[in-house]
Design a protein around this motif. Structure first.
Motif, PDB file in Angstrom:
ATOM      1  N   PHE A  16       0.835  -1.213   0.000  1.00 49.73           N
ATOM      2  CA  PHE A  16       0.000   0.000   0.000  1.00 49.73           C
ATOM      3  C   PHE A  16       0.868   1.261   0.000  1.00 49.73           C
ATOM      4  N   SER A  17       1.857   1.243   0.891  1.00 51.13           N
ATOM      5  CA  SER A  17       2.714   2.424   1.037  1.00 51.13           C
ATOM      6  C   SER A  17       3.458   2.714  -0.254  1.00 51.13           C
ATOM      7  N   MET A  18       3.959   1.648  -0.869  1.00 51.79           N
ATOM      8  CA  MET A  18       4.710   1.813  -2.117  1.00 51.79           C
ATOM      9  C   MET A  18       3.787   2.366  -3.207  1.00 51.79           C
ATOM     10  N   ALA A  19       2.579   1.791  -3.294  1.00 49.93           N
ATOM     11  CA  ALA A  19       1.626   2.227  -4.323  1.00 49.93           C
ATOM     12  C   ALA A  19       1.268   3.705  -4.125  1.00 49.93           C
ATOM     13  N   ILE A  20       0.985   4.086  -2.882  1.00 55.20           N
ATOM     14  CA  ILE A  20       0.613   5.482  -2.603  1.00 55.20           C
ATOM     15  C   ILE A  20       1.788   6.415  -2.920  1.00 55.20           C
ATOM     16  N   SER A  21       2.973   6.014  -2.492  1.00 59.54           N
ATOM     17  CA  SER A  21       4.149   6.866  -2.719  1.00 59.54           C
ATOM     18  C   SER A  21       4.417   7.051  -4.213  1.00 59.54           C
ATOM     19  N   ILE A  22       4.299   5.973  -4.967  1.00 53.60           N
ATOM     20  CA  ILE A  22       4.543   6.081  -6.413  1.00 53.60           C
ATOM     21  C   ILE A  22       3.447   6.931  -7.069  1.00 53.60           C
TER      22      ILE A  22
END
Lengths: 305, 283
Positions: free
Chosen positions: B201-207
């Motif tokens: 989730f964090s990676m998706a949001i950050s990207i």
């Protein structure tokens, strides 16, 4: 009387409507190996997490080395812990994992890391990444990490889980060594009483978040010993008879039971003597209890295990 | 706190993904420079063909695109400078994309590995663990910028056969402000990763944030503000990612100060909130 190193007072942890730990009062003596026994989901890990500072109690108090409340922060560094599975960086070697924690304590001596690796039997692992370690090696490294900073209290949560018999024996030896040679107080949880009974000096039995019983090794062995169990309405009437038979090692357990721990082959004679004295004996039988059964009886029986 | 920082920096340099990401970033810089060489050569072709293209690019550079769009600021007939290349890659958030991937992996590594259980109980002030990670990420951002500048310089020289730096003073100012903005963005992504405790989730949001997907949300906010009577308010110009994309090549003092203020505000709040959440939460 031995100094109490760790004490919890009405320690409680509530998750929503579920009370995982309910007013637990533990008393752990300095220099002891305290076996914390309970079935899966009994609340052992939650309790240990609160003691080791990983989670906050909903209510209740922890007294550690005489410090409590906000002052606990002062002595937290004297507690080493291995909670649940060992937390390791898979891409680092055992040496690097320990070195990382040494950085936190400001320890720079290379020999310090080597000594810990030797203590937990991992000195030969070299540059091998911990992701390639067996479960037993990971557990030992987890203990090694807990030993960094030379804690006075070591908390081990189910350290023998998943280990083979040899691994269990090695773990047991290591724990005893730490306790005897390093004078470390050890709080160790498990759901296997038989294994704990080989090393623990004190026990706490937890069930459904409630501490059911706290007892010493001697008390536990006493309760599990082979004995003659006499069932009668007024046990006090039997005492002069037993004394007259020169039986000294007996115990009035409750209002209906007497446990006799000597002359185990003379139950028929005892019955006869009691009858002669006018005592109404409801039953007399030989009893002994396995440690595991004792635990199961306390925690709701075998069918639930 | 000093020991915590030492520990986190040691861990950072022993994280394999740091080097993998740097290698990929290096390869992508080389590839991007090669592509801009093709663009640059096209710009140097006869005037009639390129005029339309230049007009199109000028329009495009004034708005923020969703996704990644590397555009050269070099005008036809001009020699390409290293600063041109750096500007085009940085404003397209080419560098930011790689930095946030590492920030998320690094920020959650101790949580996912469980190593945190070995240490967090022993630390008197648990929020310091977040602050030390923030310091480590600051070092990482700085080193990544140095690395980026080095590889970019080599790539420009390799493909174009010459080295022109461009105007040094604005370049230094631009890179300094961008460094602070990137660092603030990493702190935000670190906060997201620690609070959510979920790498995916964090990676998706950050990207998505890097790729300006939040621009859709900002557009809605702008409309809301307009309805409330606040005209001409552009949310994106008040965000870290917006500032990264919109900072001009020759930023005026006021523009620099505004960008730095946004960076300090967002980065500071993100770190403080993360520290508070981490302090109060069970591990």
């Amino acid at each position: 009387m031995q100094e109490i190193l760790l004490q919890t007072t009405n320690l409680t942890k509530q998750f929503g409507r579920h009370r995982a730990v309910d007013q637990v009062n533990l008393h752990i003596k300095k220099g002891s190996i305290y076996g914390f026994i309970g079935r899966n989901g009994a609340g052992k890990t939650t309790c240990l997490k609160m003691i080791s500072g990983l989670s906050k109690p909903s209510s209740g108090e922890i007294t550690l080395f005489g410090y409590t409340g906000k002052d606990l922060k002062k002595v937290r560094s004297r507690v080493g812990c291995l909670i649940e599975a060992p937390g390791l960086y898979g891409n680092m070697s055992a040496y690097e994992n320990i070195k990382l924690k040494c950085k936190l304590f400001g320890i720079v001596k290379e020999s310090y890391i080597q000594n810990i690796l030797e203590l937990v039997g991992l000195e030969q692992t070299g540059n091998k990444k911990t992701k390639q370690f067996s479960l037993g090696m990971k557990q030992r490294l987890g203990i090694g990490l807990a030993l960094v900073g030379e804690p006075d209290l070591l908390i081990l949560d189910e350290p023998i889980n998943g280990l083979d018999p040899q691994g269990i024996a090695e773990m047991r030896d290591m724990i005893q060594k730490l306790n005897e040679e390093h004078n470390m107080t050890i709080l160790i949880s498990s759901h296997i009483l038989e294994e704990l009974s080989k090393i623990a000096t004190d026990y706490g039995i937890i069930h459904n978040g409630v501490l059911v019983q706290e007892l010493t090794r001697e008390e536990l062995l006493q309760r599990c010993r082979e004995r003659i169990e006499i069932t009668m309405e007024h046990p006090e009437q039997a005492l002069p008879v037993l004394d007259g038979m020169k039986i000294k090692n007996y115990q009035v357990v409750d209002k209906e039971h007497i446990h006799v721990f000597e002359r185990l082959n003379d139950s028929a004679i005892m019955n006869m003597e009691l009858a002669k004295a006018g005592c109404l004996v409801k039953g007399i039988s030989m009893k002994s209890e396995e440690l595991e059964n004792y635990f199961l009886n306390l925690t709701g029986g075998e069918q639930n295990a | 706190m000093r020991n915590l920082i030492k520990m986190d920096v040691y861990r950072m340099f022993h994280t394999k993904s740091l080097y993998i990401i740097w290698i990929i970033l290096g390869a992508m810089i080389v590839f991007s420079t090669f592509m801009t060489k093709l663009d640059y050569e096209a710009l140097q072709e006869p005037q009639q063909e390129t005029t339309q293209e230049v007009t199109g690019e000028t329009e495009a550079s004034e708005q923020i695109n969703v996704g990644m769009n590397v555009e050269l600021p070099t005008k036809p007939g001009e020699k390409l400078t290293v600063f041109d290349e750096m500007y085009s890659n940085i404003q397209a958030k080419f560098v930011a994309l790689f930095l946030v991937i590492f920030a998320v992996i690094y920020a959650t590594a101790d949580l996912t590995s469980g190593y945190i259980k070995n240490i967090s109980g022993m630390i008197p002030r648990r929020e310091y663990m977040v602050f030390s990670k923030a310091v480590a990420l600051g070092i990482y951002t700085f080193l990544s910028f140095l690395y980026y500048m080095l590889v970019q310089t080599i790539a420009v020289y390799g493909f174009f056969g010459y080295l022109r730096w461009g105007k040094v003073e604005p370049m230094f100012t631009y890179l300094t402000v961008q460094f602070v903005l990137h660092y603030a963005f990493l702190l935000i992504c670190m906060g997201i990763a620690i609070v959510l405790r979920n790498n995916t989730f964090s990676m998706a949001i950050s990207i998505c944030l890097t790729m300006n997907f939040a621009a859709i949300l900002y557009g809605l906010l702008d409309k809301l503000f307009a309805k409330m009577g606040i005209k001409d308010f552009q949310t994106i110009t008040h965000t870290v990612t917006g500032k990264i994309a919109l900072l001009s090549m020759h930023p005026a003092r006021k523009e620099c100060l505004a960008s730095l203020l946004i960076a300090v505000l967002f980065g500071g709040v993100a770190t403080a909130v993360t520290g508070y959440v981490f302090k109060t939460r069970d591990i």
